[in-house]
Design a protein around this motif. Structure first.
Motif, PDB file in Angstrom:
ATOM      1  N   TYR A 194     -69.097   6.192  -9.844  1.00 43.57           N
ATOM      2  CA  TYR A 194     -70.063   6.643  -8.832  1.00 43.57           C
ATOM      3  C   TYR A 194     -69.990   5.814  -7.559  1.00 43.57           C
ATOM      4  O   TYR A 194     -69.857   6.352  -6.460  1.00 43.57           O
ATOM      5  N   GLY A 372     -77.391  16.695   3.926  1.00 40.37           N
ATOM      6  CA  GLY A 372     -77.454  17.375   2.642  1.00 40.37           C
ATOM      7  C   GLY A 372     -76.152  18.051   2.297  1.00 40.37           C
ATOM      8  O   GLY A 372     -75.102  17.789   2.900  1.00 40.37           O
ATOM      9  N   ARG A 373     -76.229  18.945   1.346  1.00 41.11           N
ATOM     10  CA  ARG A 373     -75.042  19.620   0.834  1.00 41.11           C
ATOM     11  C   ARG A 373     -74.310  20.411   1.921  1.00 41.11           C
ATOM     12  O   ARG A 373     -73.102  20.624   1.854  1.00 41.11           O
ATOM     13  N   TRP A 388     -68.794  15.587  -3.940  1.00 42.68           N
ATOM     14  CA  TRP A 388     -70.230  15.471  -3.692  1.00 42.68           C
ATOM     15  C   TRP A 388     -70.948  15.046  -4.969  1.00 42.68           C
ATOM     16  O   TRP A 388     -70.698  15.600  -6.037  1.00 42.68           O
ATOM     17  N   ARG A 389     -71.803  14.044  -4.844  1.00 37.91           N
ATOM     18  CA  ARG A 389     -72.633  13.606  -5.968  1.00 37.91           C
ATOM     19  C   ARG A 389     -74.087  13.595  -5.519  1.00 37.91           C
ATOM     20  O   ARG A 389     -74.416  13.057  -4.455  1.00 37.91           O
ATOM     21  N   GLU A 390     -74.927  14.208  -6.317  1.00 34.98           N
ATOM     22  CA  GLU A 390     -76.349  14.264  -5.982  1.00 34.98           C
ATOM     23  C   GLU A 390     -76.951  12.864  -5.952  1.00 34.98           C
ATOM     24  O   GLU A 390     -76.538  11.988  -6.721  1.00 34.98           O
ATOM     25  N   PRO A 391     -77.923  12.598  -5.041  1.00 34.35           N
ATOM     26  CA  PRO A 391     -78.529  13.595  -4.164  1.00 34.35           C
ATOM     27  C   PRO A 391     -77.775  13.806  -2.856  1.00 34.35           C
ATOM     28  O   PRO A 391     -77.754  14.913  -2.331  1.00 34.35           O
ATOM     29  N   ASN A 392     -77.146  12.766  -2.310  1.00 34.67           N
ATOM     30  CA  ASN A 392     -76.435  12.947  -1.038  1.00 34.67           C
ATOM     31  C   ASN A 392     -75.359  11.884  -0.849  1.00 34.67           C
ATOM     32  O   ASN A 392     -75.318  11.177   0.152  1.00 34.67           O
TER      33      ASN A 392
END
Length: 422
Positions: A194, A372-373, A388-392
């Motif tokens: 991560y 954001g996404r 892309w890894r949540e949240p941003n």
């Protein structure tokens, strides 16, 4: 070196790059008729062009020799996997006898746990990092339950400090000492998936061994990425996948390391199969297991040659270039990417936070405050393949084999446009 945020400067770096010719060794996806800027070698490496010949050779041998390909192919199948051992040893810092190629990563971790997780009434706990890669979490939990233990009481997670995005080595070492003689196993990710942090594997291995625990490493994000000296560090075992920085293709074969002090032992706990027996006795079909004197003793079945062939093709590239040259470029190109990100941050009303500490490999994980996404989607539509890894958070991994400094500059310009047009 003083970096500049200009295409001219990036092209100058490319002209000076001794590895730039290797870009031509890989196939690139295209978006809008152009080669993409590829940042996801930490998830799936690009395909080396030479891979096709290695696979075609196996198909030709299968077509023309059928079963006789096991012994009479140009690269006989019965010892095909052995061709990877020496090269992989150079990549991970081990001797050829300590290396084998088989199965896939989590399967191999389960098999290695049979040998290196032996809980008893006193020594039964496992230490790992908090929020380890989910597959590792599931593997550890299921192993603990298999032994009739409670994961909540058995698995000890080392947490990050409040407000920080990375682990401190001293916290891991202190936790090892705290658990002490209850600790059966230390099993961590050498490079965190991560945040991209490279753990101090040498220090942590030494700490684990000092309290009498086995120490193993999940090197999925480390192999082909950072310097490894598994033998010298004294790690007991390690496993890794081959489809990230090793470029061997989706879901391909896993590699394992078993320290030579555990080899050539008939009494070590181990799930055993036919292909782990000595080659000299394998076809005698004897009822008793006669282990190979190398890490191949952990093999169960004959390797899938069509999977191992791309691995061998990619490893040929690693043999040509060497890890030292790859790491030298990695450090420079990642530093340039970091510079570009900080320069773009100054130009737009946004705030990027790089959550990867200075102990890093190819990957920079970037926290996009206020974004954001939609920004990720914009990058993908404009030819920047990232993760892309949540949240941003976006993960960016410029791979020395095929990433260019011009890619880093052009990415910065696309990123800026994506933010300004929101």
């Amino acid at each position: 070196m003083t970096f500049q945020n200009s295409l001219e400067f990036a092209k100058q770096l490319d002209a000076e790059d001794k590895l730039s010719k290797y870009r031509q060794e890989f196939h690139y996806p295209q978006v809008n008729g152009k080669d993409v800027i590829y940042f996801t070698g930490n998830s799936l490496g690009l395909q080396p062009k030479r891979t096709k010949k290695f696979v075609d050779d196996v198909m030709k041998d299968w077509r023309e020799l059928a079963v006789e390909g096991h012994f009479y192919a140009d690269k006989p199948w019965w010892d095909y996997h052995e061709r990877l051992a020496t090269g992989l040893g150079r990549v991970v810092g081990a001797s050829a006898m300590e290396i084998s190629v088989m199965n896939t990563l989590t399967v191999n971790l389960h098999l290695l746990m049979v040998s290196f997780y032996r809980p008893n009434n006193k020594r039964f706990k496992i230490l790992c990092e908090e929020k380890a890669f989910p597959s590792d979490q599931y593997m550890l939990q299921s192993q603990v339950r298999f032994h009739g233990l409670d994961p909540n009481e058995t698995i000890v997670e080392v947490k990050k400090r409040e407000g920080e995005h990375y682990w401190r080595t001293e916290d891991i070492v202190d936790k090892i000492k705290e658990v002490g003689d209850e600790l059966a196993l230390v099993l961590l990710g050498g490079v965190n998936y991560y945040n991209g942090q490279v753990l101090d594997m040498k220090t942590i291995t030494s700490a684990g061994k000092s309290v009498g625990a086995f120490v193993g490493w999940d090197l999925a994000h480390a192999v082909g990425n950072v310097e490894l000296k598994l033998h010298d560090w004294g790690a007991d075992f390690a496993a890794w996948c081959s489809y990230k920085y090793m470029n061997s293709g989706p879901g391909n074969a896993s590699g394992i390391f078993v320290n030579e002090r555990h080899l050539n032992k008939k009494d070590i706990p181990r799930f055993e199969g036919w292909w782990g027996t000595k080659k000299e006795t394998r076809f005698l079909m004897q009822p008793e297991f006669d282990p190979i004197e190398t890490a191949d003793a952990w093999q169960l079945s004959n390797p899938p040659i069509l999977s191992v062939a791309p691995y061998l093709a990619s490893l040929e590239l690693f043999d040509e270039v060497g890890m030292n040259a790859l790491i030298e470029k990695q450090r420079k190109i990642v530093a340039y990417l970091e510079f570009i990100l900080k320069e773009i941050d100054k130009e737009v009303e946004s705030s990027f936070e790089i959550i990867t500490p200075s102990e890093r490999g190819c990957q920079l994980s970037v926290l996009l405050h206020g974004e954001g996404r939609a920004l990720f989607d914009y990058l993908m539509k404009n030819g920047v393949i990232t993760d892309w890894r949540e949240p941003n958070v976006i993960r960016l991994a410029p791979v020395p084999f095929y990433s260019s400094y011009s890619d880093m500059y052009n990415f910065g310009q696309i990123l800026k446009q994506g933010i300004l047009q929101r």
